[in-house]
Design a protein around this motif. Structure first.
Motif, mmCIF file in Angstrom:
data_model
loop_
_atom_site.group_PDB
_atom_site.id
_atom_site.type_symbol
_atom_site.label_atom_id
_atom_site.label_comp_id
_atom_site.label_asym_id
_atom_site.label_seq_id
_atom_site.Cartn_x
_atom_site.Cartn_y
_atom_site.Cartn_z
ATOM 1 N N PHE A 1 -12.352 9.058 -63.663
ATOM 2 C CA PHE A 1 -10.949 8.971 -63.854
ATOM 3 C C PHE A 1 -10.515 10.125 -65.081
ATOM 4 C CE2 PHE A 1 -6.907 7.191 -66.175
ATOM 5 C CZ PHE A 1 -6.212 7.450 -65.346
ATOM 6 N N GLU A 2 -11.416 10.336 -65.883
ATOM 7 C CA GLU A 2 -11.213 11.281 -66.720
ATOM 8 C C GLU A 2 -11.260 12.754 -66.119
ATOM 9 O OE1 GLU A 2 -10.024 11.346 -70.068
ATOM 10 O OE2 GLU A 2 -10.015 9.174 -69.916
ATOM 11 N N GLU A 3 -12.170 12.938 -65.250
ATOM 12 C CA GLU A 3 -12.379 14.127 -64.584
ATOM 13 C C GLU A 3 -11.173 14.339 -63.643
ATOM 14 O OE1 GLU A 3 -15.647 15.973 -61.452
ATOM 15 O OE2 GLU A 3 -16.143 14.364 -62.653
ATOM 16 N N PHE A 4 -10.630 13.340 -63.079
ATOM 17 C CA PHE A 4 -9.454 13.387 -62.264
ATOM 18 C C PHE A 4 -8.426 13.865 -63.096
ATOM 19 C CE2 PHE A 4 -5.510 11.240 -60.602
ATOM 20 C CZ PHE A 4 -5.520 11.648 -59.526
ATOM 21 N N LEU A 5 -8.106 13.310 -64.361
ATOM 22 C CA LEU A 5 -6.971 13.715 -65.174
ATOM 23 C C LEU A 5 -7.024 15.277 -65.392
ATOM 24 C CD1 LEU A 5 -6.689 10.551 -67.375
ATOM 25 C CD2 LEU A 5 -5.377 11.133 -65.542
ATOM 26 N N ARG A 6 -8.288 15.907 -65.405
ATOM 27 C CA ARG A 6 -8.082 17.263 -65.884
ATOM 28 C C ARG A 6 -7.887 18.187 -64.706
ATOM 29 N NH1 ARG A 6 -12.600 15.174 -68.810
ATOM 30 N NH2 ARG A 6 -14.109 15.647 -67.081
ATOM 31 N N LEU A 7 -7.817 17.449 -63.309
ATOM 32 C CA LEU A 7 -7.381 18.445 -62.219
ATOM 33 C C LEU A 7 -5.673 18.825 -62.433
ATOM 34 C CD1 LEU A 7 -8.632 16.095 -59.429
ATOM 35 C CD2 LEU A 7 -9.744 18.372 -60.138
ATOM 36 N N GLY B 1 -0.991 20.118 -59.332
ATOM 37 C CA GLY B 1 -0.817 20.038 -57.724
ATOM 38 C C GLY B 1 -2.093 19.830 -56.915
ATOM 39 N N ALA B 2 -3.125 19.443 -57.473
ATOM 40 C CA ALA B 2 -4.500 19.166 -56.877
ATOM 41 C C ALA B 2 -4.145 18.292 -55.665
ATOM 42 C CB ALA B 2 -5.657 18.706 -57.574
ATOM 43 N N PRO B 3 -4.966 18.524 -54.507
ATOM 44 C CA PRO B 3 -4.838 17.720 -53.147
ATOM 45 C C PRO B 3 -5.101 16.138 -53.744
ATOM 46 C CG PRO B 3 -6.065 19.723 -52.786
ATOM 47 C CD PRO B 3 -5.674 19.641 -54.320
ATOM 48 N N GLU B 4 -5.762 16.037 -54.502
ATOM 49 C CA GLU B 4 -6.421 14.761 -55.045
ATOM 50 C C GLU B 4 -5.360 13.959 -55.757
ATOM 51 O OE1 GLU B 4 -10.215 17.210 -55.189
ATOM 52 O OE2 GLU B 4 -8.216 17.406 -55.658
ATOM 53 N N LYS B 5 -4.512 14.777 -56.453
ATOM 54 C CA LYS B 5 -3.556 13.974 -57.141
ATOM 55 C C LYS B 5 -2.134 13.771 -56.165
ATOM 56 C CE LYS B 5 -4.137 15.168 -61.803
ATOM 57 N NZ LYS B 5 -3.739 15.521 -63.163
ATOM 58 N N ARG B 6 -2.110 14.668 -55.376
ATOM 59 C CA ARG B 6 -0.894 14.428 -54.228
ATOM 60 C C ARG B 6 -1.406 13.114 -53.382
ATOM 61 N NH1 ARG B 6 -1.318 19.788 -53.442
ATOM 62 N NH2 ARG B 6 -2.535 19.726 -51.174
ATOM 63 N N SER B 7 -2.685 12.960 -53.128
ATOM 64 C CA SER B 7 -3.407 11.863 -52.378
ATOM 65 C C SER B 7 -3.133 10.803 -53.150
ATOM 66 C CB SER B 7 -4.771 12.164 -51.999
ATOM 67 O OG SER B 7 -5.170 10.850 -51.488
ATOM 68 N N VAL C 1 -6.702 1.730 -63.045
ATOM 69 C CA VAL C 1 -6.988 0.559 -62.009
ATOM 70 C C VAL C 1 -6.514 1.171 -60.566
ATOM 71 C CG1 VAL C 1 -6.302 -1.694 -61.143
ATOM 72 C CG2 VAL C 1 -6.931 -1.126 -63.492
ATOM 73 N N GLU C 2 -5.289 1.691 -60.811
ATOM 74 C CA GLU C 2 -4.738 2.396 -59.469
ATOM 75 C C GLU C 2 -5.710 3.517 -58.921
ATOM 76 O OE1 GLU C 2 0.163 1.591 -60.580
ATOM 77 O OE2 GLU C 2 -0.782 3.495 -61.105
ATOM 78 N N TRP C 3 -6.116 4.379 -59.674
ATOM 79 C CA TRP C 3 -7.097 5.519 -59.373
ATOM 80 C C TRP C 3 -8.285 4.705 -58.602
ATOM 81 C CZ3 TRP C 3 -11.856 6.231 -61.115
ATOM 82 C CH2 TRP C 3 -12.415 7.376 -60.429
ATOM 83 N N GLY C 4 -8.720 3.531 -59.229
ATOM 84 C CA GLY C 4 -9.893 3.130 -58.539
ATOM 85 C C GLY C 4 -9.818 2.467 -57.404
ATOM 86 N N GLN C 5 -8.662 2.049 -57.145
ATOM 87 C CA GLN C 5 -8.157 1.384 -55.760
ATOM 88 C C GLN C 5 -7.994 2.451 -54.870
ATOM 89 O OE1 GLN C 5 -8.017 -1.828 -54.466
ATOM 90 N NE2 GLN C 5 -9.063 -2.308 -56.308
ATOM 91 N N TRP C 6 -7.474 3.589 -55.304
ATOM 92 C CA TRP C 6 -7.410 4.702 -54.350
ATOM 93 C C TRP C 6 -8.667 5.301 -53.888
ATOM 94 C CZ3 TRP C 6 -8.512 10.065 -56.135
ATOM 95 C CH2 TRP C 6 -8.073 11.071 -55.035
ATOM 96 N N GLN C 7 -9.882 5.518 -54.921
ATOM 97 C CA GLN C 7 -10.993 6.164 -54.655
ATOM 98 C C GLN C 7 -11.830 5.026 -53.564
ATOM 99 O OE1 GLN C 7 -13.418 8.413 -55.797
ATOM 100 N NE2 GLN C 7 -11.505 9.403 -55.245
#
Length: 661
Positions: free
Chosen positions: A249-255, A258-264, A322-328
């Protein structure tokens, strides 16, 4: 003198008596009847209360122009009589769009409808749910010209690629599925993967005791650690999992924003809406107060309270995790299904819907839940459980689910089906009736459900999601259940070790049901090798749950059964018989292919047996080159079961015609 409690029970579907396992009529104590009524939300403590409540409910029913739900066949018009002139309108499930409207004198002529659960309003007021069902649920013949397939059953937690990881993962599921497809398997079936919760009771690892069935288990969305032990160490594995989730999650926050992962993720949040948000809030609260919301401070037990809103405002980061974990988890499970299909499987993932969630879990805390917490699901006394069984799972309230138009049940099915070619409904008997044990009681009784309506919902969601449905119809099966499930297009489950012949062997598999999954065992029963060695009985004798005489009798029976096979290799002979069964679908356990004696779960034990902890006996590379898999695929192919699309992806499979049966 009228027994008003019994009359009310009859009206709402609570049994005042029932037949036990031996056919004996069991009378249910009045106190138990009252406790079940109260668990349903009915304000009853006495005969007088029961009379008042019954009068009120009967009055509502008598004033209805039409029943609470109407079941029609999608694509075909229907008529329903009315007693007086009415104006009517038919709305979509959400109530946002009017499909049809008109005036009716003697009957309402409903036009051909698309599949779904629609709303019928009379004189501007909601009156009935209209369940427009397909003729039946999706069947194998709708997908495959010659519907004869086979697949493998395994436990996701054990797919560790031998010692590569400490716990199975969604990624490893895809890799195992691809390896199995090389031998002609069309599906891989696994344990339920509902959300267990990052915080849980210490003794709960059973995938059949989830926190919330609409969300996924994030235990499987990381690949961490390695362990040489043959058993899962959940404490260590889950600590590693939690740390990996935090790091990811910390790595995701550093994106960048406009990263595709954040849009997803933004799209996933929008799709999940308030239910995803509520689940995430529950998980954050559980970190603070524990896994059972019924033991939380009173202000936090109500999800609509100001205290919960203030907590959510102050803990947005934990909620977002938690929301990020569900998405993953969702992305990775979808990838596993894609991997299976691309490898040649025609169904891919075969997922399991547990019968209910834990009483104190996230699903019972949710807003507008149709579940109750004043009783638990279970089973009445039988020879294996003289005191009955209490499962600690929340029952579905038939009154609430009808009032809500089956929306929660439909949503649950849709969620489990979305990444599955096939699903299994655990204890499908519960769609007709369930055994409730009121809180604080040792006695229970059966509660009847709107079976036809629930079957209609299953068929609707099956066709919508293009997912085949298996109903686990083992145990004390109510009269008429199998006929109705088969008519609805739901496959049954034929377990060979329960299907014994008069000579002490097994029934001819040419007599198994066509519309069924034929298997030798389940996760709760002995494997093939364990069955013939009476391993389950040996363990029970060691821990004192059966005596030595009982053990000796079981062992003698199993040895006699082995003799009837007329084969030196019982595992291979059983697999040969499964391949030749008349059932369209055959399921073989991964543990059986390895000839393992231990079973995944020994019911009635906790610490006495390593339940839910066995690692898979094969690595991915083992499966690709396994002689046992090659021989099994050859046997299935000889009976026109193997999927040649998968087998053609590997041309080096050896000839197995020399293997004796």
């Amino acid at each position: 003198m009228t027994d008003w409690v019994a009359e009310l029970c009859r009206f709402v579907g609570v049994a005042s008596d029932y037949r036990g396992f031996d056919g004996q009529l069991i009378q249910v104590a009045p106190d138990t009847q009252v406790a079940v009524l109260r668990a349903m939300g009915l304000d009853v403590t006495s005969e007088a209360d029961a009379r008042v409540v019954l009068h009120r409910m009967r009055t509502v029913e008598e004033q209805r122009q039409l029943p609470q739900e109407l079941i029609v066949t999608a694509g075909q018009p229907a008529k329903f009589p009315v007693s007086r002139t009415v104006s009517w309108s038919l709305e979509t499930e959400s109530g946002e769009k009017v499909l049809e409207s008109g005036e009716a004198v003697r009957s309402i002529a409903i036009p051909a409808l698309p599949i779904g659960i629609h709303r019928l309003c009379l004189n501007g007021e909601f009156t009935s749910w209209v369940l427009a069902r397909p003729l039946r649920a999706l069947n194998l013949s709708d997908l495959i010209a010659e519907p004869r397939i086979w697949g493998v059953l395994t436990a996701l937690y054990g797919l560790t690629d031998k010692t590569a990881t400490s716990l199975g993962s969604y990624h490893s599921l895809g890799e195992y599925a691809a390896a199995m497809a090389m031998h002609g398997a069309d599906f891989v079936g696994i344990n339920p993967i509902h959300a267990m919760g990052q915080v849980r009771p210490d003794d709960v690892v059973s995938p059949y005791s989830p926190s919330h069935r609409e969300f996924l288990n994030t235990w499987y969305c990381t690949e961490t650690g390695s362990a040489s032990c043959d058993l899962i160490n959940y404490r260590a594995a889950l600590q590693e999992n939690a740390a990996a989730l935090d790091d990811g999650f910390e790595e995701f926050l550093r994106l960048p924003d406009g990263a595709p992962e954040k849009r997803s993720l933004a799209g996933f949040r929008a799709s999940g809406g308030a239910r995803l948000r509520d689940f995430a809030v529950f998980e954050a609260l559980a970190f603070r107060f524990g896994s059972d919301w019924r033991k939380w401070p009173t202000p936090y037990q109500d999800r609509d309270s100001g205290a919960v809103a203030a907590f959510a405002h102050d803990h947005e980061q934990e909620i977002a995790l938690v929301e990020w974990g569900q998405w993953q988890s969702d992305v990775q499970l979808a990838n596993a299904q894609t991997r299976a299909i691309k490898a040649g499987m025609r169904l891919g993932l075969y997922l399991d819907l547990a019968v209910g969630p834990r009483l104190g879990g996230a699903e019972t805390w949710s807003k507008d839940t149709a579940l109750v917490t004043g009783a638990t699901l279970g089973a009445p006394p039988d020879p294996l459980g003289p005191s009955g069984q209490s499962w600690g799972l929340a029952p579905l309230c038939p009154i609430r689910i009808r009032k809500q138009g089956y929306a929660g049940f439909a949503r649950l099915l849709r969620t489990v089906m979305r990444h599955a070619g096939m699903i299994r409904i655990d204890h499908v008997l519960g769609l007709m009736r369930s055994y409730w044990i009121p809180e604080g009681s040792e006695e229970g009784t059966y509660v009847r459900y709107p079976f036809d309506a629930l079957l209609a919902v299953v068929a609707i969601e099956s066709v919508r999601t293009k997912s085949i449905v298996i109903g686990e119809d083992l145990g004390l099966v109510p009269s008429g259940l199998r006929e109705k499930t088969e008519a609805a297009g739901i496959y049954g489950l034929d377990v060979l070790q329960y299907m014994r012949s008069e000579d002490g062997g097994f029934v001819d598999t040419s007599k198994t049901r066509k519309k069924a999954v034929c298997a030798f065992a389940t996760h709760d029963t002995p494997t093939i090798a364990g069955f013939f060695a009476a391993e389950d009985a040996r363990v029970r004798a060691e821990i004192g749950s059966i005596d030595r005489t009982c053990f000796a009798n079981v062992r003698a029976d199993r040895q006699a059964a082995a003799q009837t096979l007329g084969a030196s290799r019982p595992v291979q002979e059983i697999h040969r018989r499964l391949a030749r069964s008349s059932s369209e679908i055959v399921a073989v356990q991964l543990d059986d292919i390895a000839e393992r004696k231990d079973q995944q779960n020994l019911p009635g034990t906790v610490d006495e047996f390593p339940n839910w902890r066995l690692k898979a006996p094969f690595s991915v590379s083992d499966i690709k080159t396994s002689d046992a898999f090659v021989c099994l695929g050859t046997e299935m192919s000889a009976q026109s079961r193997s999927n040649q699309n998968g087998m053609e992806k590997d041309n080096d499979l050896q000839d197995c015609s020399h293997v004796a049966h």
